[in-house]
Design a protein around this motif. Structure first.
Motif, PDB file in Angstrom:
ATOM      1  N   MET A 268       2.608  10.219   2.753  1.00 30.48           N
ATOM      2  CA  MET A 268       2.715   9.716   4.114  1.00 30.48           C
ATOM      3  C   MET A 268       3.512  10.688   4.996  1.00 30.48           C
ATOM      4  N   GLU A 269       4.563  11.295   4.429  1.00 35.42           N
ATOM      5  CA  GLU A 269       5.298  12.314   5.166  1.00 35.42           C
ATOM      6  C   GLU A 269       4.401  13.512   5.450  1.00 35.42           C
ATOM      7  N   PHE A 270       3.604  13.896   4.458  1.00 33.77           N
ATOM      8  CA  PHE A 270       2.758  15.084   4.563  1.00 33.77           C
ATOM      9  C   PHE A 270       1.703  14.920   5.658  1.00 33.77           C
ATOM     10  N   ILE A 271       1.157  13.729   5.805  1.00 35.01           N
ATOM     11  CA  ILE A 271       0.129  13.512   6.830  1.00 35.01           C
ATOM     12  C   ILE A 271       0.748  13.036   8.148  1.00 35.01           C
ATOM     13  N   ASN A 272       2.083  13.029   8.190  1.00 34.25           N
ATOM     14  CA  ASN A 272       2.809  12.637   9.402  1.00 34.25           C
ATOM     15  C   ASN A 272       2.439  11.229   9.860  1.00 34.25           C
ATOM     16  N   TYR A 273       2.180  10.361   8.888  1.00 30.82           N
ATOM     17  CA  TYR A 273       1.929   8.933   9.145  1.00 30.82           C
ATOM     18  C   TYR A 273       0.744   8.707  10.095  1.00 30.82           C
ATOM     19  N   LYS A 274      -0.231   9.629  10.055  1.00 31.58           N
ATOM     20  CA  LYS A 274      -1.383   9.528  10.950  1.00 31.58           C
ATOM     21  C   LYS A 274      -2.349   8.421  10.537  1.00 31.58           C
ATOM     22  N   ILE A 275      -2.279   8.005   9.270  1.00 33.01           N
ATOM     23  CA  ILE A 275      -3.163   6.973   8.738  1.00 33.01           C
ATOM     24  C   ILE A 275      -2.299   5.967   8.001  1.00 33.01           C
ATOM     25  N   SER A 276      -2.735   4.732   7.946  1.00 33.19           N
ATOM     26  CA  SER A 276      -1.911   3.672   7.354  1.00 33.19           C
ATOM     27  C   SER A 276      -1.613   3.926   5.887  1.00 33.19           C
ATOM     28  N   SER A 277      -0.476   3.424   5.435  1.00 38.36           N
ATOM     29  CA  SER A 277      -0.084   3.594   4.034  1.00 38.36           C
ATOM     30  C   SER A 277      -1.055   2.877   3.100  1.00 38.36           C
ATOM     31  N   ARG A 278      -1.647   1.793   3.575  1.00 39.88           N
ATOM     32  CA  ARG A 278      -2.617   1.057   2.754  1.00 39.88           C
ATOM     33  C   ARG A 278      -3.849   1.919   2.480  1.00 39.88           C
ATOM     34  N   THR A 279      -4.351   2.591   3.515  1.00 40.72           N
ATOM     35  CA  THR A 279      -5.514   3.471   3.342  1.00 40.72           C
ATOM     36  C   THR A 279      -5.150   4.674   2.481  1.00 40.72           C
ATOM     37  N   ALA A 280      -3.968   5.229   2.710  1.00 46.16           N
ATOM     38  CA  ALA A 280      -3.526   6.379   1.921  1.00 46.16           C
ATOM     39  C   ALA A 280      -3.439   6.017   0.442  1.00 46.16           C
ATOM     40  N   LEU A 281      -2.891   4.830   0.136  1.00 40.93           N
ATOM     41  CA  LEU A 281      -2.773   4.406  -1.249  1.00 40.93           C
ATOM     42  C   LEU A 281      -4.153   4.236  -1.888  1.00 40.93           C
ATOM     43  N   ARG A 282      -5.085   3.693  -1.128  1.00 38.58           N
ATOM     44  CA  ARG A 282      -6.443   3.511  -1.659  1.00 38.58           C
ATOM     45  C   ARG A 282      -7.076   4.857  -2.012  1.00 38.58           C
ATOM     46  N   MET A 283      -6.842   5.882  -1.191  1.00 39.40           N
ATOM     47  CA  MET A 283      -7.404   7.203  -1.457  1.00 39.40           C
ATOM     48  C   MET A 283      -6.704   7.882  -2.641  1.00 39.40           C
ATOM     49  N   LEU A 284      -5.400   7.670  -2.759  1.00 39.46           N
ATOM     50  CA  LEU A 284      -4.682   8.214  -3.912  1.00 39.46           C
ATOM     51  C   LEU A 284      -5.210   7.604  -5.210  1.00 39.46           C
ATOM     52  N   GLU A 285      -5.463   6.310  -5.190  1.00 44.97           N
ATOM     53  CA  GLU A 285      -5.992   5.629  -6.373  1.00 44.97           C
ATOM     54  C   GLU A 285      -7.406   6.105  -6.702  1.00 44.97           C
ATOM     55  N   LYS A 286      -8.167   6.470  -5.681  1.00 40.79           N
ATOM     56  CA  LYS A 286      -9.553   6.882  -5.882  1.00 40.79           C
ATOM     57  C   LYS A 286      -9.666   8.317  -6.393  1.00 40.79           C
ATOM     58  N   TYR A 287      -8.876   9.214  -5.838  1.00 40.08           N
ATOM     59  CA  TYR A 287      -9.067  10.636  -6.115  1.00 40.08           C
ATOM     60  C   TYR A 287      -8.016  11.224  -7.061  1.00 40.08           C
ATOM     61  N   CYS A 288      -7.086  10.409  -7.498  1.00 43.91           N
ATOM     62  CA  CYS A 288      -6.022  10.925  -8.352  1.00 43.91           C
ATOM     63  C   CYS A 288      -5.870  10.064  -9.606  1.00 43.91           C
ATOM     64  N   VAL A 289      -5.170  10.626 -10.565  1.00 44.29           N
ATOM     65  CA  VAL A 289      -4.751   9.883 -11.752  1.00 44.29           C
ATOM     66  C   VAL A 289      -3.354   9.345 -11.476  1.00 44.29           C
ATOM     67  N   ARG A 290      -3.180   8.051 -11.648  1.00 40.97           N
ATOM     68  CA  ARG A 290      -1.871   7.442 -11.423  1.00 40.97           C
ATOM     69  C   ARG A 290      -1.024   7.596 -12.676  1.00 40.97           C
ATOM     70  N   ILE A 291       0.208   8.061 -12.481  1.00 43.99           N
ATOM     71  CA  ILE A 291       1.120   8.286 -13.595  1.00 43.99           C
ATOM     72  C   ILE A 291       2.402   7.507 -13.333  1.00 43.99           C
ATOM     73  N   LYS A 292       2.769   6.664 -14.288  1.00 44.80           N
ATOM     74  CA  LYS A 292       3.985   5.863 -14.156  1.00 44.80           C
ATOM     75  C   LYS A 292       5.127   6.581 -14.851  1.00 44.80           C
ATOM     76  N   ASN A 293       6.229   6.704 -14.144  1.00 42.75           N
ATOM     77  CA  ASN A 293       7.417   7.351 -14.681  1.00 42.75           C
ATOM     78  C   ASN A 293       8.608   6.434 -14.418  1.00 42.75           C
ATOM     79  N   GLY A 294       8.790   5.465 -15.316  1.00 42.49           N
ATOM     80  CA  GLY A 294       9.824   4.463 -15.101  1.00 42.49           C
ATOM     81  C   GLY A 294       9.473   3.636 -13.869  1.00 42.49           C
ATOM     82  N   PRO A 295      10.426   3.481 -12.958  1.00 42.16           N
ATOM     83  CA  PRO A 295      10.159   2.661 -11.774  1.00 42.16           C
ATOM     84  C   PRO A 295       9.322   3.390 -10.726  1.00 42.16           C
TER      85      PRO A 295
END
Length: 325
Positions: A268-295
């Motif tokens: 969100m910092e990188f895109i300067n908050y130009k798009i909603s965090s909800r949409t950004a999260l959806r794209m991260l889930e679609k195009y990336c592998v999610r990795i959990k590191n503790g919390p």
């Protein structure tokens, strides 16, 4: 038959992304130009090889081989039952000359001797033969795909090591007469067992110094505004979907920051908050592998670059980009 496809190098992806998001200094600009020119020459070589056909041999493109304690890079390796052919591709243009074993472009000595590079790459394969108890021939050529390349040389024996642009088609056609059978498969398996990632490039940009936001894929302008499902460019009028813009940002982040974890907050910092965090999260889930590191959760881009991800998913897009010419 292609064993590995050619991809844009990590270094070129880094330099391209950096060129959009910062002002390159003279050294960086020169590096980008050299990398772009080299990649363009490799693409010319690939297009000619695709056109003449390579279905009877195994072809490795743009690979690094780790053999014992050394690493060698190969622009193209062609494997058949007859052995291995190394092609070192140099997209030089203009007039060059070779005098007393030294290469010159005008009055400047070329720092990397193409013939020496080829010989070094061929010699690395001798170790591969020994390690895997294989007995195959090793040949090599330096390929110059640029139509405007000219070369004078004082050693008549050098000519047999070179392939000029006008000769490239006929040179590659000869491999249609070779065959990749069971022995070639053993050689190809040995080569594949030693492929590694590029160990030489690990550069990372300073997150605080690069420009934040979204930019037009058509003209590069950061003057893009929200237009419902699209972002409209104020520079050229193109409209790209928010998904396209976020995918480009994810690709840029992955190329630029090898030492940064891609979190939703950081994106969100990188895109300067130009798009909603909800949409950004959806794209991260679609195009990336999610990795959990503790919390904390972070993401790794699961494609090589923007183009690979875009063209593999474009048909599924509900909305299409509208580029202006």
């Amino acid at each position: 038959m292609l064993i590995t496809k050619r991809k844009i190098s990590k270094e070129l992806l880094y330099c391209r992304a950096l060129s959009f998001r910062s002002r390159l200094n003279a050294e960086e600009s020169k590096k980008l130009s050299v990398l772009e020119r080299g990649y363009a020459g490799e693409c010319i070589y690939d297009e000619v090889f695709e056109d003449v056909g390579h279905g009877t041999v195994f072809v490795f493109r743009d690979i690094y081989l780790g053999i014992e304690d050394s690493v060698a890079q190969y622009d193209s390796l062609i494997v058949s039952d007859a052995g291995v052919t190394v092609n070192e591709i140099k997209n030089y243009s203009g007039f060059y000359r070779v005098e007393n074993g030294k290469w010159f472009a005008g009055s400047f000595e070329v720092p990397d001797d193409p013939a020496v590079q080829l010989k070094r790459a061929m010699n690395k394969l001798l170790r591969l033969k020994y390690i895997h108890s294989l007995n195959f021939g090793i040949e090599g050529r330096v390929v110059f795909p640029h139509i405007d390349f000219r070369l004078n040389y004082d050693d008549p024996g050098m000519r047999a090591k070179l392939v000029m642009r006008a000769e490239l088609r006929d040179y590659l056609k000869q491999f249609k007469n070779e065959y990749a059978g069971s022995y070639a498969e053993r050689i190809a398996d040995a080569v594949s067992a030693h492929i590694i990632d590029n160990p030489y490039f690990d550069k990372s940009a300073d997150f605080d110094l690069v420009r934040k936001g979204l930019y037009c894929g058509n003209c590069g302008s950061f003057e893009v505004t929200d237009n419902h499902f699209y972002m409209r460019c104020g520079g050229c009028g193109s409209q790209e979907t928010k998904e396209t813009h976020l995918l480009r940002a994810i690709s840029d982040f992955s190329a630029l920051f090898s030492n940064e974890r891609m979190t939703k907050k950081r994106m969100m910092e990188f895109i300067n908050y130009k798009i909603s965090s909800r949409t950004a999260l959806r794209m991260l889930e679609k195009y990336c592998v999610r990795i959990k590191n503790g919390p904390r959760t972070y993401y790794k881009f699961k494609y090589h670059d923007f183009n690979e991800a875009y063209y593999k998913n474009e048909e599924l897009y509900r909305y299409k980009d509208k580029k202006m010419i």
